[in-house]
Design a protein around this motif. Structure first.
Motif, PDB file in Angstrom:
ATOM      1  N   MET A   1       0.846  -1.177   0.000  1.00 23.87           N
ATOM      2  CA  MET A   1       0.000   0.000   0.000  1.00 23.87           C
ATOM      3  C   MET A   1       0.888   1.237   0.000  1.00 23.87           C
ATOM      4  N   ASP A   2       0.586   2.149  -0.872  1.00 24.81           N
ATOM      5  CA  ASP A   2       1.308   3.425  -0.946  1.00 24.81           C
ATOM      6  C   ASP A   2       0.738   4.355   0.127  1.00 24.81           C
ATOM      7  N   LEU A   3       1.419   4.424   1.269  1.00 25.37           N
ATOM      8  CA  LEU A   3       0.909   5.181   2.405  1.00 25.37           C
ATOM      9  C   LEU A   3       0.706   6.661   2.087  1.00 25.37           C
ATOM     10  N   VAL A   4       1.625   7.233   1.337  1.00 27.33           N
ATOM     11  CA  VAL A   4       1.519   8.653   1.003  1.00 27.33           C
ATOM     12  C   VAL A   4       0.273   8.904   0.160  1.00 27.33           C
ATOM     13  N   ALA A   8      -3.173  10.883   1.391  1.00 27.36           N
ATOM     14  CA  ALA A   8      -3.694  12.046   0.671  1.00 27.36           C
ATOM     15  C   ALA A   8      -5.127  11.809   0.204  1.00 27.36           C
ATOM     16  N   LEU A   9      -5.407  10.618  -0.336  1.00 25.47           N
ATOM     17  CA  LEU A   9      -6.758  10.313  -0.824  1.00 25.47           C
ATOM     18  C   LEU A   9      -7.798  10.356   0.293  1.00 25.47           C
ATOM     19  N   LEU A  10      -7.379   9.972   1.480  1.00 22.50           N
ATOM     20  CA  LEU A  10      -8.326   9.866   2.576  1.00 22.50           C
ATOM     21  C   LEU A  10      -8.239  11.002   3.584  1.00 22.50           C
ATOM     22  N   ALA A  11      -7.561  12.068   3.205  1.00 24.23           N
ATOM     23  CA  ALA A  11      -7.509  13.237   4.090  1.00 24.23           C
ATOM     24  C   ALA A  11      -8.935  13.739   4.297  1.00 24.23           C
ATOM     25  N   ASP A  12      -9.251  14.067   5.502  1.00 24.21           N
ATOM     26  CA  ASP A  12     -10.563  14.625   5.865  1.00 24.21           C
ATOM     27  C   ASP A  12     -11.727  13.663   5.668  1.00 24.21           C
ATOM     28  N   TRP A  13     -11.469  12.382   5.560  1.00 19.89           N
ATOM     29  CA  TRP A  13     -12.538  11.412   5.345  1.00 19.89           C
ATOM     30  C   TRP A  13     -13.531  11.390   6.491  1.00 19.89           C
ATOM     31  N   SER A  14     -13.090  11.692   7.701  1.00 15.03           N
ATOM     32  CA  SER A  14     -13.959  11.524   8.867  1.00 15.03           C
ATOM     33  C   SER A  14     -14.793  12.757   9.198  1.00 15.03           C
ATOM     34  N   LYS A  15     -14.634  13.826   8.427  1.00 15.49           N
ATOM     35  CA  LYS A  15     -15.439  15.022   8.690  1.00 15.49           C
ATOM     36  C   LYS A  15     -16.900  14.729   8.384  1.00 15.49           C
ATOM     37  N   GLY A  16     -17.755  15.333   9.135  1.00 14.02           N
ATOM     38  CA  GLY A  16     -19.179  15.149   8.920  1.00 14.02           C
ATOM     39  C   GLY A  16     -19.821  14.450  10.095  1.00 14.02           C
ATOM     40  N   GLU A  17     -21.042  14.025   9.869  1.00 17.24           N
ATOM     41  CA  GLU A  17     -21.806  13.374  10.926  1.00 17.24           C
ATOM     42  C   GLU A  17     -22.157  11.955  10.520  1.00 17.24           C
ATOM     43  N   GLY A  18     -22.517  11.175  11.504  1.00 19.80           N
ATOM     44  CA  GLY A  18     -22.927   9.798  11.256  1.00 19.80           C
ATOM     45  C   GLY A  18     -21.830   8.817  11.603  1.00 19.80           C
ATOM     46  N   ALA A  50      -7.134   0.247   8.430  1.00 23.68           N
ATOM     47  CA  ALA A  50      -7.504   0.552   9.812  1.00 23.68           C
ATOM     48  C   ALA A  50      -6.329   1.174  10.561  1.00 23.68           C
ATOM     49  N   ASN A  51      -5.149   0.615  10.372  1.00 23.75           N
ATOM     50  CA  ASN A  51      -3.961   1.178  11.024  1.00 23.75           C
ATOM     51  C   ASN A  51      -3.656   2.578  10.517  1.00 23.75           C
ATOM     52  N   LEU A  52      -3.752   2.776   9.214  1.00 22.42           N
ATOM     53  CA  LEU A  52      -3.476   4.087   8.629  1.00 22.42           C
ATOM     54  C   LEU A  52      -4.422   5.152   9.174  1.00 22.42           C
ATOM     55  N   LEU A  53      -5.698   4.797   9.317  1.00 24.11           N
ATOM     56  CA  LEU A  53      -6.706   5.767   9.737  1.00 24.11           C
ATOM     57  C   LEU A  53      -6.932   5.789  11.245  1.00 24.11           C
ATOM     58  N   SER A  54      -6.254   4.914  11.963  1.00 18.20           N
ATOM     59  CA  SER A  54      -6.403   4.796  13.420  1.00 18.20           C
ATOM     60  C   SER A  54      -7.857   4.526  13.806  1.00 18.20           C
ATOM     61  N   ILE A  55      -8.451   3.566  13.116  1.00 17.97           N
ATOM     62  CA  ILE A  55      -9.805   3.140  13.416  1.00 17.97           C
ATOM     63  C   ILE A  55      -9.808   1.624  13.554  1.00 17.97           C
ATOM     64  N   SER A  56     -10.941   1.091  13.982  1.00 12.84           N
ATOM     65  CA  SER A  56     -11.014  -0.364  14.136  1.00 12.84           C
ATOM     66  C   SER A  56     -11.152  -1.039  12.779  1.00 12.84           C
TER      67      SER A  56
END
Length: 73
Positions: A1-4, A8-18, A50-56
């Motif tokens: 996986m290309d971490l960089v 970049a692709l998933l920057a700000d993915w968690s903004k919003g509600e729900g 999951a590791n990259l995004l620090s989520i389960s």
């Protein structure tokens, strides 16, 4: 996986509600729609993302399952 690239692709993915899995799935859908992710491109392994995004891992599994059910992946 290309971490960089994936960071970049998933920057700000968690903004919003729900729930997080819906936000992640929605963000991935928007990247597919906009052409940043090709239809034939492999997504990162569940644990790696999951590791990259620090989520389960179960959050990633739920997002991937939703994308699969809706035939995005």
């Amino acid at each position: 996986m290309d971490l960089v690239r994936w960071s970049a692709l998933l920057a700000d993915w968690s903004k919003g509600e729900g729930p997080l899995y819906l936000r992640l799935a929605g963000h991935l859908k928007s990247k597919i729609r906009s052409g940043y992710l090709r239809p034939d491109e492999l997504l990162p392994a569940e644990r790696s993302l999951a590791n990259l995004l620090s989520i389960s891992r179960s959050t990633v599994v739920a997002a991937y399952d939703l994308l699969s059910d809706e035939q995005w992946i």
